[in-house]
Design an enzyme around this catalytic site. Structure first.
Site, PDB file in Angstrom:
ATOM      1  N   CYS A 102     -10.858   6.186  -0.957  1.00 30.07           N
ATOM      2  CA  CYS A 102     -11.509   6.482  -2.333  1.00 30.07           C
ATOM      3  C   CYS A 102     -12.555   5.689  -2.660  1.00 30.07           C
ATOM      4  CB  CYS A 102      -9.705   5.300  -2.595  1.00 30.07           C
ATOM      5  SG  CYS A 102      -8.763   5.878  -2.059  1.00 30.07           S
ATOM      6  N   HIS A 116      -6.373   9.020 -10.410  1.00 31.85           N
ATOM      7  CA  HIS A 116      -7.368   8.416  -9.176  1.00 31.85           C
ATOM      8  C   HIS A 116      -7.059  10.004  -8.098  1.00 31.85           C
ATOM      9  CE1 HIS A 116      -8.845   6.550  -5.585  1.00 31.85           C
ATOM     10  NE2 HIS A 116      -7.452   6.140  -6.013  1.00 31.85           N
TER      11      HIS A 116
END
Ligand code: COA
Length: 386
Positions: A85, A332
């Site tokens: 991420c 996200h």
């Protein structure tokens, strides 16, 4: 080393974007950033693209070449950067170092992920955990962060309501962000009573599965006003690592890589945490937002929950945290997040953030985390050059 400035930014809408392919998303974001920088595509000399796992989500690797082709920019060097991420944050860091070193003058950092094409995103996301010691034992990211939440409540008396309040504020801010995946407000009660994902975390403590892309153009600071009247300066770009495996850590309530990367960033920028006016922190789960505001030095360890409850990270407070809605509400798309955080800070420092604009900020900080903190990338931006 040369100082570096941001002269162009963009972000696509984040969400379930059925009508956009992976390549559409990143080309849309890149073209808009080039336009924002008053450049032509041919001006760009190199690209760094954050993408976590195109292979598992859409069966596509060799992302650099794909994007260079579909943006019409072959033969420029196009490099994919991967750190789960934190892929976007590290892509920006590569671009910053390329310009700071004098290797290139006009560089694009982009990030992209297309997550909603698979029926179950969990196995692909779990590739960012330690396979032998975590994922293959059935541990998922919600459960890793749930352990951190339980431990934080045990060690510091943090309440379940205080953790939920981070997500509530994310949705409050997201309701003012037209590019956010979720633009609905929620309450602490709603978070507590939503579907349980990994105790104590419910679905409303979790960032969603998202599609999206974002892009940034960086140039030498001395040349920035050739492209824009309002350059934003990159005062620090840092990165640190920690163990991939959560059980190898000394603490479950603190992320060492965040602490190290942020201390280095404050030194590099010559500021302290109290100078930061606006921050975009990595709240893939509400507990991670709470841990971030402590590890970044905004609040003492163990006092983050109280700070959230007292409204000390709201948009009108001394340090506005996640005015975009954060990962929880903006969405996200893994590889795009680190870039989108800095795009939001740029809009905030330029005074272009619309209804969610923070009052007259000068310093902005982004924290982008990979996995449970195996990687942390921190950027500090300012409106004034010094
Ligand atoms: N927050 C708020 N609402 C959410 C949501 C979230 N995180 N995830 C899904 N929803 C909503 C959907 O919009 C949908 O609403 P609708 O019925 O009105 O259309 C509903 O909840 C069901 O969605 P669905 O896609 O079936 O949810 P799911 O159970 O498959 O997924 C999670 C929920 C929490 C498992 C998933 O969002 C997830 O895995 N999040 C974490 C992602 C992650 O780990 N990222 C990396 C971090 S390190």
């Amino acid at each position: 080393m040369r100082d570096v400035a941001i002269v162009g930014v963009s972000q696509t809408k984040f969400g379930e974007l059925w009508d956009k392919s992976f390549r559409d998303l990143v080309v849309d974001a890149g073209m808009e950033a080039i336009h924002d920088a008053n450049m032509q595509g041919e001006d760009i000399e190199a690209m760094y693209i954050g993408n976590m796992t195109g292979g598992l989500f859409i069966g596509q690797e060799h992302i650099g070449s794909l994007i260079a082709e579909h943006s019409g920019l072959t033969p420029i060097p196009a490099t994919r950067v991967e750190a789960a991420c934190a892929s976007g944050g590290l892509a920006l860091r590569q671009a910053v170092m390329a310009v700071a070193s004098g290797y290139y003058d006009k560089v694009m950092a982009a990030g992209v992920e297309k997550m909603t094409d698979v029926e179950d995103a969990t196995p692909a996301i779990a590739a960012a955990a330690d396979q032998e010691w975590e994922a293959q034992q059935g541990v998922t990211f919600p459960s890793l962060y749930a352990m951190m939440a339980n431990r934080h409540m045990y060690e510091y008396g943090t309440t379940r309501e205080q953790i939920a309040a981070f997500a509530v504020q994310g949705h409050e801010n997201g309701s003012l962000n037209p590019k956010a995946q979720f633009q609905n407000k929620i309450s602490v009660d709603k978070v507590l009573n939503a579907t349980k994902v990994a105790s104590p975390l419910t679905i409303l403590d979790c960032s969603p599965v998202s599609d999206g892309a974002a892009a940034i153009i960086v140039v030498p600071a001395d040349e920035a006003t050739k492209y824009t009247d309002n350059p934003i300066y990159i005062r620090a770009s840092t990165q640190a690592s920690d163990t991939l495996n959560l059980s190898s850590r000394k603490s479950l309530t603190s992320i060492e890589s965040t602490k190290i990367a942020s201390r280095k960033a404050y030194d590099m920028a010559g500021i302290t945490p109290s100078d930061v006016d606006v921050a975009e922190v990595h709240d893939c789960f509400s507990i991670n937002g709470l841990i971030a505001i402590e590890d970044l030095g905004f609040f003492e360890k163990g006092k983050g929950g109280q700070a959230i409850e007292d409204g000390l990270i709201a948009r009108d407070s001394d340090i506005a945290v996640n005015p975009s809605g954060g990962l929880k509400a903006r969405g996200h798309p893994l590889g795009a997040t680190g870039i989108a955080q800095v795009v939001e800070l740029t809009w905030q420092l330029r005074g272009e953030a619309g209804k969610r604009q923070v009052d007259n900020p000068n310093y902005g900080l982004s924290l982008n985390i990979g996995g449970t903190g195996g990687t942390a990338a921190v950027h500090i931006l300012s409106r004034d050059r010094s």
